[in-house]
Design an enzyme around this catalytic site. Structure first.
Site, PDB file in Angstrom:
ATOM      1  N   ASP A  81      13.065  -8.698  -7.616  1.00 43.05           N
ATOM      2  CA  ASP A  81      12.209  -9.403  -6.655  1.00 43.05           C
ATOM      3  C   ASP A  81      13.062 -10.208  -5.676  1.00 43.05           C
ATOM      4  O   ASP A  81      12.796 -10.203  -4.469  1.00 43.05           O
ATOM      5  CB  ASP A  81      11.225 -10.327  -7.378  1.00 43.05           C
ATOM      6  CG  ASP A  81      10.358 -11.083  -6.384  1.00 43.05           C
ATOM      7  OD1 ASP A  81       9.634 -10.416  -5.620  1.00 43.05           O
ATOM      8  OD2 ASP A  81      10.430 -12.324  -6.343  1.00 43.05           O
ATOM      9  N   SER A 121       5.313  -8.909  -6.659  1.00 45.33           N
ATOM     10  CA  SER A 121       6.336  -9.955  -6.614  1.00 45.33           C
ATOM     11  C   SER A 121       5.875 -11.179  -7.412  1.00 45.33           C
ATOM     12  O   SER A 121       6.606 -11.704  -8.260  1.00 45.33           O
ATOM     13  CB  SER A 121       6.587 -10.314  -5.141  1.00 45.33           C
ATOM     14  OG  SER A 121       7.247 -11.540  -5.013  1.00 45.33           O
ATOM     15  N   HIS A 174       0.419 -20.919 -10.422  1.00 39.55           N
ATOM     16  CA  HIS A 174       1.160 -20.488  -9.235  1.00 39.55           C
ATOM     17  C   HIS A 174       0.307 -20.740  -8.013  1.00 39.55           C
ATOM     18  O   HIS A 174      -0.875 -20.381  -7.983  1.00 39.55           O
ATOM     19  CB  HIS A 174       1.493 -18.995  -9.322  1.00 39.55           C
ATOM     20  CG  HIS A 174       2.203 -18.489  -8.098  1.00 39.55           C
ATOM     21  ND1 HIS A 174       3.570 -18.604  -7.938  1.00 39.55           N
ATOM     22  CD2 HIS A 174       1.742 -17.918  -6.960  1.00 39.55           C
ATOM     23  CE1 HIS A 174       3.921 -18.115  -6.766  1.00 39.55           C
ATOM     24  NE2 HIS A 174       2.825 -17.679  -6.144  1.00 39.55           N
ATOM     25  N   ARG A 231      12.465  -7.878   2.558  1.00 38.32           N
ATOM     26  CA  ARG A 231      11.126  -7.914   3.173  1.00 38.32           C
ATOM     27  C   ARG A 231      11.066  -8.983   4.254  1.00 38.32           C
ATOM     28  O   ARG A 231      10.472  -8.790   5.313  1.00 38.32           O
ATOM     29  CB  ARG A 231      10.056  -8.210   2.102  1.00 38.32           C
ATOM     30  CG  ARG A 231       9.759  -7.029   1.204  1.00 38.32           C
ATOM     31  CD  ARG A 231       8.946  -7.445  -0.003  1.00 38.32           C
ATOM     32  NE  ARG A 231       7.667  -8.040   0.359  1.00 38.32           N
ATOM     33  CZ  ARG A 231       6.972  -8.875  -0.422  1.00 38.32           C
ATOM     34  NH1 ARG A 231       7.432  -9.205  -1.619  1.00 38.32           N
ATOM     35  NH2 ARG A 231       5.823  -9.351  -0.026  1.00 38.32           N
ATOM     36  N   LYS A 284       7.046 -12.091 -11.477  1.00 36.54           N
ATOM     37  CA  LYS A 284       7.753 -13.354 -11.771  1.00 36.54           C
ATOM     38  C   LYS A 284       6.991 -14.179 -12.811  1.00 36.54           C
ATOM     39  O   LYS A 284       7.561 -14.684 -13.752  1.00 36.54           O
ATOM     40  CB  LYS A 284       7.856 -14.212 -10.496  1.00 36.54           C
ATOM     41  CG  LYS A 284       9.001 -13.821  -9.583  1.00 36.54           C
ATOM     42  CD  LYS A 284       9.286 -14.927  -8.585  1.00 36.54           C
ATOM     43  CE  LYS A 284       8.242 -15.045  -7.509  1.00 36.54           C
ATOM     44  NZ  LYS A 284       8.475 -14.279  -6.301  1.00 36.54           N
TER      45      LYS A 284
HETATM   46  N1  URA Z   1       5.349 -15.301  -2.698  1.00 35.87           N
HETATM   47  C1  URA Z   1       6.055 -14.517  -3.558  1.00 35.87           C
HETATM   48  O1  URA Z   1       6.573 -14.973  -4.560  1.00 35.87           O
HETATM   49  N2  URA Z   1       6.174 -13.211  -3.253  1.00 35.87           N
HETATM   50  C2  URA Z   1       5.621 -12.644  -2.173  1.00 35.87           C
HETATM   51  O2  URA Z   1       5.745 -11.461  -1.985  1.00 35.87           O
HETATM   52  C3  URA Z   1       4.903 -13.475  -1.284  1.00 35.87           C
HETATM   53  C4  URA Z   1       4.778 -14.798  -1.573  1.00 35.87           C
END
Ligand code: URA
Length: 449
Positions: A161, A183, A82, A168, A187
């Site tokens: 999320d 978050s 990621h 957000r 994921k």
């Molecule tokens: N990327 C994400 O997936 N979530 C966040 O909260 C910020 C950046």
């Protein structure tokens, strides 16, 4: 349980229990907690933070709000990566087939670009005919048969999320460390890979503007991921100038193919091979990062990584022939050259400014509904620290037809600063972060667990 009392408790600096967090997260997803109360709570979290236990609880709630895959649902070994996002970051496009060609499966669910950074799916979709909306079962099937798949996150996974991130975004509460950690980790763990490598970018083109906050995020991502029994490691990498030379969907896909063909820019190759080596190491396929680098270098030179990309593209409905003939990509035929007025050294390249320009030209989205123009972008001819002569080309823009050349030249000229002194070189990947904390990367190498 009363929603207002939970907001007040957080506002007053107290730690929330698992049940209280569940009331907020799952209640919001079910429509029982309205936007205005969730917004107030998110702002309280942004201002007062969360303990490690609250963050862990929140991550679990994010994860279990939808379908969760485990390493047992996927072929073994598996690893994923990621990135916190940056300009010209096309690493995933080359990394997934590269790592798969060395025998470690890569189940990669990715997002679309919003704003200046661009998104992996948009870049991949510049391949004619290729689809990324596969659904989870076909995604797993492809990981089994091909060894890698890059597909879109479906609403089936981490729906909490998706809902909370959208809120957000419009309430100024994205920049909260515990919310970011829950978050991202929610994921990534739900996607099932046995090992996760994080690329946390720092600098003007990144989410984290300074090295200290990038290190803090990297440390918390690794610690939180390991609490779910997944192996994890992070690198803090430079995003003060774009990664590689290409910015824009087709151009970045072509550059990723160049890398797997044994060409491509050095910085892109270094980061991609490093992150890939970490994936092989965490997945148990090699005994050290150095061995991982060697294995992946052989995959590139033998052509097996490029062949794996061809296979992945074909499995997703695209024309795999693009890996041997990059003229098949849609690239704008209208170009504008940017040349240097003075001689000297390239002192800085404003990554965020360049990303925003490509986005405005149609290469990215300002709102989720916007259509993408895969053919626009910018190709740099110089990077920071390179020597440049007067009137030498610095960049070529691939623009929509009818663009105003003189205003674009002026705007891009201001993003590329030339100086008479050579600027100090920054390390590309200055730090590695493991469960033992951050360590300098490079030179002697880290004492890995
Ligand atoms: N990327 C994400 O997936 N979530 C966040 O909260 C910020 C950046």
């Amino acid at each position: 349980m009363e929603t207002r009392a939970i907001i007040q408790k957080k506002r007053d600096g107290f730690e929330l229990s698992g049940d209280e967090l569940e009331h907020m997260i799952l209640g919001y997803l079910a429509g029982d907690v309205p936007d205005y109360q969730m917004s107030a709570w998110l702002m309280a979290v942004l201002l007062l933070g969360m303990s490690e236990e609250e963050t862990h609880e929140m991550t679990s709630l994010m994860m279990y709000s939808g379908r969760v895959l485990t390493p047992a649902d996927l072929p073994s070994p598996s690893a994923d990566k990621h990135s916190t996002g940056g300009v010209g970051d096309k690493v995933s496009l080359a990394l997934a087939p590269l790592v798969a060609s060395a025998g470690v499966c890569v189940p990669m669910l990715s997002g679309r670009g919003l704003g200046h950074t661009g998104g992996t799916l948009d870049k991949l979709e510049s391949v004619p005919g290729l689809r990324t909306d596969l659904g989870i079962d076909r995604f797993i099937d492809q990981v089994e048969t091909v060894g890698c798949c890059i597909a879109s996150q479906s609403g089936e996974m981490t729906p909490a999320d998706g809902a909370i991130y959208a809120l957000r975004d419009v309430t100024g509460t994205v920049e909260s460390l515990p919310l970011i950690v829950s978050s991202i980790v929610g994921k990534k763990v739900a996607e099932g890979a046995g090992a996760i490598v994080y690329d946390v970018k720092w600098g003007g083109g990144a989410f984290m503007k300074d090295m200290e906050s990038a290190v803090e995020l990297a440390t918390r991502l690794v610690a939180e991921t390991e609490r779910f029994d997944r192996k994890a490691m992070a690198f803090v990498t430079d995003m003060n100038q774009p990664l590689g030379m290409a910015v824009g969907n087709s151009l970045e896909m072509i550059e990723a193919i160049d890398l797997l063909s044994g060409d491509g820019p050095d910085d892109l190759r270094e980061i991609t091979v490093l992150l890939g080596a970490a994936m092989l190491y965490l997945a148990g396929a090699v005994g050290s990062l150095e061995a991982g680098v060697d294995t992946l270098s052989v995959s590139i030179s033998a052509g097996s990584a490029r062949a794996k990309l061809e296979e992945m593209i074909h499995a997703q409905g695209g024309d795999g022939g693009v890996v041997y003939d990059t003229t098949m990509f849609p690239v704008s035929s209208e170009t504008i050259d940017i040349t240097s007025e003075a001689g000297g050294y390239v002192h800085s390249i404003d990554a965020r400014g360049l990303g925003a320009l490509v986005c405005e030209m149609g290469g990215g989205r300002k709102t989720v509904e916007d259509e993408i123009d895969h053919g626009v972008g910018a190709l740099l001819h110089k990077k920071e620290g390179d020597r440049v002569a007067p009137a030498e080309p610095l960049a070529t823009l691939f623009v929509p037809s009818g663009s105003d050349g003189s205003s674009l030249r002026e705007r891009v000229g201001a993003l590329l600063q030339i100086s008479s002194d050579m600027p100090e070189r920054r390390p590309l990947a200055p730090l590695i972060v493991t469960a033992r904390g951050p360590q300098k990367w490079g030179g002697e190498g880290p004492g890995l667990p």
